[in-house]
Design a protein around this motif. Structure first.
Motif, PDB file in Angstrom:
ATOM      1  N   LYS A 244      -5.049   2.209   1.113  1.00 16.13           N
ATOM      2  CA  LYS A 244      -6.223   1.369   1.308  1.00 16.13           C
ATOM      3  C   LYS A 244      -6.127   0.631   2.633  1.00 16.13           C
ATOM      4  CE  LYS A 244      -9.046  -1.971  -1.226  1.00 16.13           C
ATOM      5  NZ  LYS A 244      -9.107  -2.818  -2.446  1.00 16.13           N
ATOM      6  N   ARG A 245      -7.184   0.698   3.405  1.00 17.52           N
ATOM      7  CA  ARG A 245      -7.188   0.073   4.720  1.00 17.52           C
ATOM      8  C   ARG A 245      -7.697  -1.354   4.640  1.00 17.52           C
ATOM      9  NH1 ARG A 245      -9.957   4.066   9.012  1.00 17.52           N
ATOM     10  NH2 ARG A 245      -9.417   2.272  10.312  1.00 17.52           N
ATOM     11  N   ALA A 246      -7.129  -2.198   5.484  1.00 20.14           N
ATOM     12  CA  ALA A 246      -7.602  -3.577   5.573  1.00 20.14           C
ATOM     13  C   ALA A 246      -8.993  -3.595   6.194  1.00 20.14           C
ATOM     14  CB  ALA A 246      -6.645  -4.400   6.421  1.00 20.14           C
ATOM     15  N   GLU A 247      -9.801  -4.559   5.783  1.00 19.83           N
ATOM     16  CA  GLU A 247     -11.131  -4.694   6.374  1.00 19.83           C
ATOM     17  C   GLU A 247     -11.050  -5.275   7.781  1.00 19.83           C
ATOM     18  OE1 GLU A 247     -13.663  -6.906   3.809  1.00 19.83           O
ATOM     19  OE2 GLU A 247     -13.541  -5.468   2.148  1.00 19.83           O
TER      20      GLU A 247
ATOM     21  N   GLY B 258       1.259   2.480  -0.431  1.00 23.80           N
ATOM     22  CA  GLY B 258       0.429   3.343   0.409  1.00 23.80           C
ATOM     23  C   GLY B 258      -0.271   2.563   1.506  1.00 23.80           C
ATOM     24  N   THR B 259      -0.742   1.367   1.168  1.00 25.35           N
ATOM     25  CA  THR B 259      -1.376   0.501   2.163  1.00 25.35           C
ATOM     26  C   THR B 259      -0.381   0.125   3.255  1.00 25.35           C
ATOM     27  OG1 THR B 259      -2.952  -0.400   0.562  1.00 25.35           O
ATOM     28  CG2 THR B 259      -2.496  -1.749   2.507  1.00 25.35           C
ATOM     29  N   ALA B 260       0.844  -0.193   2.848  1.00 22.48           N
ATOM     30  CA  ALA B 260       1.884  -0.544   3.823  1.00 22.48           C
ATOM     31  C   ALA B 260       2.169   0.625   4.762  1.00 22.48           C
ATOM     32  CB  ALA B 260       3.159  -0.962   3.095  1.00 22.48           C
ATOM     33  N   ILE B 261       2.292   1.823   4.210  1.00 22.90           N
ATOM     34  CA  ILE B 261       2.592   3.001   5.031  1.00 22.90           C
ATOM     35  C   ILE B 261       1.508   3.213   6.084  1.00 22.90           C
ATOM     36  CG2 ILE B 261       2.780   5.525   5.004  1.00 22.90           C
ATOM     37  CD1 ILE B 261       4.110   5.252   2.231  1.00 22.90           C
ATOM     38  N   TYR B 262       0.254   3.119   5.657  1.00 24.84           N
ATOM     39  CA  TYR B 262      -0.857   3.320   6.595  1.00 24.84           C
ATOM     40  C   TYR B 262      -0.768   2.341   7.765  1.00 24.84           C
ATOM     41  CZ  TYR B 262      -5.494   3.539   8.615  1.00 24.84           C
ATOM     42  OH  TYR B 262      -6.528   3.666   9.511  1.00 24.84           O
ATOM     43  N   HIS B 263      -0.494   1.073   7.454  1.00 21.45           N
ATOM     44  CA  HIS B 263      -0.507   0.056   8.502  1.00 21.45           C
ATOM     45  C   HIS B 263       0.797   0.016   9.299  1.00 21.45           C
ATOM     46  CE1 HIS B 263      -3.947  -1.158   5.982  1.00 21.45           C
ATOM     47  NE2 HIS B 263      -4.458  -1.484   7.149  1.00 21.45           N
TER      48      HIS B 263
ATOM     49  N   ALA C 289      -4.572  -9.126  -1.652  1.00 19.90           N
ATOM     50  CA  ALA C 289      -3.310  -8.401  -1.512  1.00 19.90           C
ATOM     51  C   ALA C 289      -3.343  -7.399  -0.366  1.00 19.90           C
ATOM     52  CB  ALA C 289      -2.974  -7.689  -2.824  1.00 19.90           C
ATOM     53  N   THR C 290      -4.462  -6.707  -0.209  1.00 21.65           N
ATOM     54  CA  THR C 290      -4.550  -5.705   0.859  1.00 21.65           C
ATOM     55  C   THR C 290      -4.411  -6.351   2.227  1.00 21.65           C
ATOM     56  OG1 THR C 290      -5.950  -4.255  -0.482  1.00 21.65           O
ATOM     57  CG2 THR C 290      -5.998  -3.922   1.899  1.00 21.65           C
TER      58      THR C 290
ATOM     59  N   SER D   9      -1.155  -7.199   6.826  1.00 22.52           N
ATOM     60  CA  SER D   9      -0.746  -8.132   7.885  1.00 22.52           C
ATOM     61  C   SER D   9       0.740  -8.016   8.192  1.00 22.52           C
ATOM     62  CB  SER D   9      -1.082  -9.571   7.478  1.00 22.52           C
ATOM     63  OG  SER D   9      -2.476  -9.758   7.382  1.00 22.52           O
ATOM     64  N   THR D  10       1.573  -8.012   7.149  1.00 25.66           N
ATOM     65  CA  THR D  10       3.015  -7.906   7.391  1.00 25.66           C
ATOM     66  C   THR D  10       3.393  -6.500   7.847  1.00 25.66           C
ATOM     67  OG1 THR D  10       3.324  -7.536   5.007  1.00 25.66           O
ATOM     68  CG2 THR D  10       3.716  -9.766   5.839  1.00 25.66           C
ATOM     69  N   ALA D  11       2.689  -5.482   7.334  1.00 24.21           N
ATOM     70  CA  ALA D  11       2.983  -4.106   7.747  1.00 24.21           C
ATOM     71  C   ALA D  11       2.586  -3.877   9.201  1.00 24.21           C
ATOM     72  CB  ALA D  11       2.262  -3.117   6.836  1.00 24.21           C
ATOM     73  N   ARG D  12       1.424  -4.381   9.584  1.00 24.83           N
ATOM     74  CA  ARG D  12       1.008  -4.270  10.983  1.00 24.83           C
ATOM     75  C   ARG D  12       1.995  -5.002  11.887  1.00 24.83           C
ATOM     76  NH1 ARG D  12      -5.469  -5.514  10.071  1.00 24.83           N
ATOM     77  NH2 ARG D  12      -6.235  -3.370  10.376  1.00 24.83           N
ATOM     78  N   LEU D  13       2.437  -6.169  11.436  1.00 23.77           N
ATOM     79  CA  LEU D  13       3.397  -6.953  12.209  1.00 23.77           C
ATOM     80  C   LEU D  13       4.699  -6.177  12.390  1.00 23.77           C
ATOM     81  CD1 LEU D  13       4.024  -9.687  13.547  1.00 23.77           C
ATOM     82  CD2 LEU D  13       4.830 -10.480  11.320  1.00 23.77           C
ATOM     83  N   ALA D  14       5.180  -5.576  11.306  1.00 27.26           N
ATOM     84  CA  ALA D  14       6.410  -4.786  11.381  1.00 27.26           C
ATOM     85  C   ALA D  14       6.245  -3.626  12.358  1.00 27.26           C
ATOM     86  CB  ALA D  14       6.777  -4.256   9.993  1.00 27.26           C
TER      87      ALA D  14
END
Length: 205
Positions: free
Chosen positions: A101-104, A157-162, A31-32, A37-42
């Protein structure tokens, strides 16, 4: 903010593309990694909408800007609104830095995998970079809602970070697109999948 029909079409394509490219078509995907991936893309496509012309910037370099500070929060607002529409309530008391939570995966490596197929989706649906970023934010909300093994606050929270990472990081150049269209659709369902069901054939964990 009104989301167009073409933007909604792009949402489905984005989710399928991420499952295919990042998840490599697996029935289960972290999930992370999916959310990031989609958050970074956005964030990255929103960054491209700013139209910066920086000749000597290297991929992965931090690019702070007033545009990111002004428009970046719109991605967060879109995701939050869509989650509410899905019936997912975010408890602000549970939102903290520890939930981000940050992606690896490395930003440059990860965005390089999805930005090419995403560009094709954007062109197919006649969207601008900003409109595509908004579609990716909706896709992010969908993935959070589908991620049953993490709390909504953690996914948000993961989405916000990315989102922040994407809007403030210089992306790599697009790869040369092959003459043949890239297949961004996930593999077909297995024969054992029930027909006519409303659930997706994949899940995020």
């Amino acid at each position: 903010m009104e989301i167009t029909k073409n933007q909604n079409k792009a949402v489905d394509d984005i989710v399928e593309m991420v499952v295919s490219v990042i998840g490599k078509g697996s029935r289960e995907m972290d999930a992370t990694e999916a959310i990031s991936s989609t958050a970074r893309l956005a964030g990255s496509f929103l960054f491209r909408s700013f139209g910066f012309n920086v000749a000597d910037a290297k991929p992965g370099s931090a690019m702070l800007s007033e545009e990111a500070n002004t428009k970046g929060p719109q991605l967060v607002q879109i995701t939050h609104a869509v989650l509410q529409k899905f019936g997912v309530q975010i408890d602000n008391n549970k939102m903290s830095g520890s939930n981000r939570k940050r992606a690896e995966s490395n930003f440059v490596d990860a965005i390089a995998q999805v930005q090419g197929p995403a560009l094709e989706i954007m062109k197919k649906n006649d969207l601008s970079y900003e409109e595509m970023a908004q579609s990716a934010a909706i896709a992010t909300a969908f993935i959070i809602q589908q991620s049953v093994n993490i709390a909504p606050e953690e996914g948000f929270g993961t989405a916000i970070y990315h989102y922040i990472e994407g809007t403030k990081t210089f992306p790599p150049e697009f790869s040369v697109v092959s003459e043949k269209p890239t297949n961004t659709k996930a593999p077909a369902k297995e024969a054992t999948e029930p027909k006519g069901g409303s659930k997706p054939w994949w899940k995020f964990w």
